[in-house]
Write a protein that holds these residues in place. Structure first.
Motif, mmCIF file in Angstrom:
data_model
loop_
_atom_site.group_PDB
_atom_site.id
_atom_site.type_symbol
_atom_site.label_atom_id
_atom_site.label_comp_id
_atom_site.label_asym_id
_atom_site.label_seq_id
_atom_site.Cartn_x
_atom_site.Cartn_y
_atom_site.Cartn_z
ATOM 1 N N PRO A 244 0.828 -1.213 0.000
ATOM 2 C CA PRO A 244 0.000 0.000 0.000
ATOM 3 C C PRO A 244 0.863 1.265 0.000
ATOM 4 N N VAL A 245 0.545 2.178 -0.901
ATOM 5 C CA VAL A 245 1.195 3.486 -0.934
ATOM 6 C C VAL A 245 0.074 4.513 -0.786
ATOM 7 N N LYS A 246 -0.084 4.995 0.420
ATOM 8 C CA LYS A 246 -1.241 5.836 0.752
ATOM 9 C C LYS A 246 -0.957 7.274 0.308
ATOM 10 N N VAL A 247 -1.457 7.629 -0.870
ATOM 11 C CA VAL A 247 -1.283 8.984 -1.394
ATOM 12 C C VAL A 247 -2.578 9.787 -1.333
ATOM 13 N N LEU A 248 -3.662 9.120 -0.936
ATOM 14 C CA LEU A 248 -4.955 9.770 -0.758
ATOM 15 C C LEU A 248 -5.419 9.549 0.672
ATOM 16 N N SER A 249 -6.011 10.572 1.255
ATOM 17 C CA SER A 249 -6.480 10.491 2.636
ATOM 18 C C SER A 249 -7.728 9.636 2.729
ATOM 19 N N ASP A 250 -8.222 9.475 3.941
ATOM 20 C CA ASP A 250 -9.444 8.698 4.140
ATOM 21 C C ASP A 250 -10.676 9.415 3.601
ATOM 22 N N SER A 251 -10.528 10.668 3.213
ATOM 23 C CA SER A 251 -11.614 11.375 2.536
ATOM 24 C C SER A 251 -11.491 11.250 1.022
ATOM 25 N N GLY A 252 -10.407 10.587 0.548
ATOM 26 C CA GLY A 252 -10.240 10.334 -0.882
ATOM 27 C C GLY A 252 -9.529 11.419 -1.654
ATOM 28 N N SER A 253 -8.816 12.310 -0.963
ATOM 29 C CA SER A 253 -8.106 13.370 -1.668
ATOM 30 C C SER A 253 -6.647 13.421 -1.246
ATOM 31 N N GLY A 254 -5.834 14.014 -2.093
ATOM 32 C CA GLY A 254 -4.418 14.197 -1.814
ATOM 33 C C GLY A 254 -3.913 15.368 -2.615
ATOM 34 N N THR A 255 -2.602 15.441 -2.810
ATOM 35 C CA THR A 255 -2.001 16.519 -3.587
ATOM 36 C C THR A 255 -1.005 15.939 -4.578
ATOM 37 N N ASN A 256 -0.703 16.721 -5.606
ATOM 38 C CA ASN A 256 0.291 16.264 -6.567
ATOM 39 C C ASN A 256 1.649 16.044 -5.913
ATOM 40 N N SER A 257 2.012 16.906 -4.961
ATOM 41 C CA SER A 257 3.293 16.712 -4.280
ATOM 42 C C SER A 257 3.301 15.407 -3.501
ATOM 43 N N GLY A 258 2.169 15.050 -2.905
ATOM 44 C CA GLY A 258 2.075 13.767 -2.215
ATOM 45 C C GLY A 258 2.127 12.594 -3.175
ATOM 46 N N ILE A 259 1.505 12.749 -4.356
ATOM 47 C CA ILE A 259 1.569 11.704 -5.380
ATOM 48 C C ILE A 259 3.009 11.454 -5.783
ATOM 49 N N ILE A 260 3.755 12.525 -6.043
ATOM 50 C CA ILE A 260 5.157 12.378 -6.450
ATOM 51 C C ILE A 260 5.976 11.740 -5.341
ATOM 52 N N THR A 261 5.693 12.120 -4.099
ATOM 53 C CA THR A 261 6.385 11.499 -2.964
ATOM 54 C C THR A 261 6.119 9.999 -2.927
ATOM 55 N N GLY A 262 4.863 9.603 -3.169
ATOM 56 C CA GLY A 262 4.526 8.184 -3.186
ATOM 57 C C GLY A 262 5.201 7.435 -4.319
ATOM 58 N N ILE A 263 5.243 8.053 -5.503
ATOM 59 C CA ILE A 263 5.932 7.422 -6.634
ATOM 60 C C ILE A 263 7.417 7.248 -6.317
ATOM 61 N N GLN A 264 8.009 8.285 -5.752
ATOM 62 C CA GLN A 264 9.424 8.211 -5.372
ATOM 63 C C GLN A 264 9.667 7.043 -4.423
ATOM 64 N N TRP A 265 8.790 6.899 -3.419
ATOM 65 C CA TRP A 265 8.968 5.821 -2.447
ATOM 66 C C TRP A 265 8.804 4.454 -3.112
#
Length: 429
Positions: A244-265
């Motif tokens: 699991p790479v949690k890039v979206l919160s429990d409300s179903g939203s996130g940010t592009n910077s968080g997406i990139i952080t998840g891809i990096q990880w």
């Protein structure tokens, strides 16, 4: 859609070169999703990130006002960082001008909110243009099969992907079933205790890019995706592992910077565990066009991680969205039981393949046996992720790179009347 990444990078350079005084232009329809005073700065791949950051304040005093909170390095192809400018700063435009004039900087764009793609209310009206099926390859050396038949099946999708003809009522697959492969689910997390992820296949702690600890799923969508990929009952690759790479919160939203952080990880984790050639990344979210997100996806693919993306469910051009418009993304649309594409599919030449995505039961949160029935291109993309892992295990000696996997999947998929084709697991039926 897999295409030369160099073309995308040329476009990215053009955007930076023609936006000297401001960040990248934003459309009015997506302006409400901008995160105020925050920016993603993409560097030229040949630049040195650490040296660039250390020299910012020396190049001009204005840049000392930047607050850098995240740094990005994905393989050899993407470098950048996330920074904020103090709210109400009178020098904000000058700071952005200085960044865009920096020889290290390729592009600057505001950070944005991204959200889960919703499902359609009218899933069976024929959709618009299909552009995939253009990269056919040579079949890998055939291996001796030990076929397993699942009957009865919990959903029609499993039968559809294992038979060229419609109307089948069982799922036929090789007993290897994606063993020793990994799916990085970039979504809301995964409920690892669900019984369909037996014997520890979802026990990886994963990664959380949205704050808090752990990658547990309090929304449900990530768990639903994982169930289609690898659930023992509802899943395609029944022995694959889930990360699991949690890039979206429990409300179903996130940010592009968080997406990139998840891809990096995800890329770093796959590299560290020597599993790039045995892994896929699955993205179940979408947002406005983002050069930074697309560049991160392309960098992940260049590093060897096969990136599977839902087309989206808004009946709009894929080219206006990210990550679907990334040059290396393998983009998936949804079809119903009679191979009719969903009217809600986003469309365009980026769409590579179709998969079952209408009324698909899968795993859910709330109890260890919970299920839900969902529709949409995200569920379709999960089928493709499962088939990709299954084929990567079955033909491990020859399906090694993302391009090889994509090419083979497109060479065996089942043509449909609407144009394009439906993913197929090469069962021989």
């Amino acid at each position: 859609m897999l295409k030369p990444i160099s073309t995308f990078l040329i476009s990215l350079v053009f955007l930076a070169a023609t936006s000297r005084a401001t960040p990248l232009a934003t459309s009015s329809s997506s302006a409400k999703d901008i995160v105020p005073n925050t920016y993603i700065i993409t560097l030229h791949p040949t630049s040195h990130l650490t040296a660039h950051l250390q020299s910012l304040s020396k190049r001009t005093p204005l840049l000392s006002a930047l607050s850098v909170t995240k740094e990005f390095t994905i393989g050899d192809a993407y470098k950048g960082y996330f920074a904020s400018i103090p709210a109400g700063s009178s020098s904000a435009s000058e700071i952005l001008q200085s960044l865009l004039a920096d020889p290290d900087v390729l592009a600057v764009e505001p950070d944005r909110i991204v959200r889960l793609d919703t499902t359609s209310a009218n899933p069976l009206t024929p959709s618009a243009t299909f552009g995939g099926g253009d990269a056919h390859g040579t079949n890998p050396t055939k291996v001796k099969r030990a076929l397993v038949t699942q009957t009865p099946i919990p959903n029609w999708g499993l039968a559809r992907i294992s038979h060229h003809a419609t109307g089948a009522t069982n799922y036929v697959y090789d007993s290897t079933a994606g063993a020793n492969t990994w799916a990085y689910i970039l979504d809301t997390g995964v409920y690892a205790a669900h019984t369909q992820f037996a014997v520890g296949r979802a026990n990886s702690p994963g990664f959380n890019a949205v704050g808090g600890t752990g990658a547990a799923d309090g929304q449900g969508h990530g768990t639903a995706m994982a169930g289609v990929v690898a659930g023992t009952l509802n899943g395609v690759a029944k022995q694959a592992n889930i990360v699991p790479v949690k890039v979206l919160s429990d409300s179903g939203s996130g940010t592009n910077s968080g997406i990139i952080t998840g891809i990096q990880w995800a890329v770093a984790d796959a590299q560290a565990n020597s599993r790039l050639t045995k892994s896929v990344a699955l993205a179940g979210f979408g947002g406005a066009l983002s050069a930074a997100v697309n560049a991160a996806v392309n960098a992940a693919s260049s590093a060897g991680l096969f990136f599977i993306v839902a087309a989206g469910n808004s009946a709009t051009p894929i080219g206006n969205t990210s990550p679907g418009s990334a040059a290396s993304a393998f983009v998936v649309g949804a079809v119903g039981p009679n191979d009719v594409p969903s009217s809600s599919n986003n469309y365009g030449p980026q769409l590579d393949i179709y998969a079952p995505g209408v009324s698909i039961p899968t795993t859910w949160i709330g109890s260890t046996t919970a299920t839900i029935t969902l529709s949409g291109s995200t569920i379709a993309a999960a089928h493709v992720a499962g088939v990709a892992l299954y084929l990567m295990r079955l033909y491990a000696a020859t399906l090694v790179t993302p391009a090889q996997v994509a090419s083979y999947m497109l060479s065996i998929c089942t043509p449909i009347a609407a144009g394009g084709c439906v993913v197929y697991n090469d069962s021989g039926l």
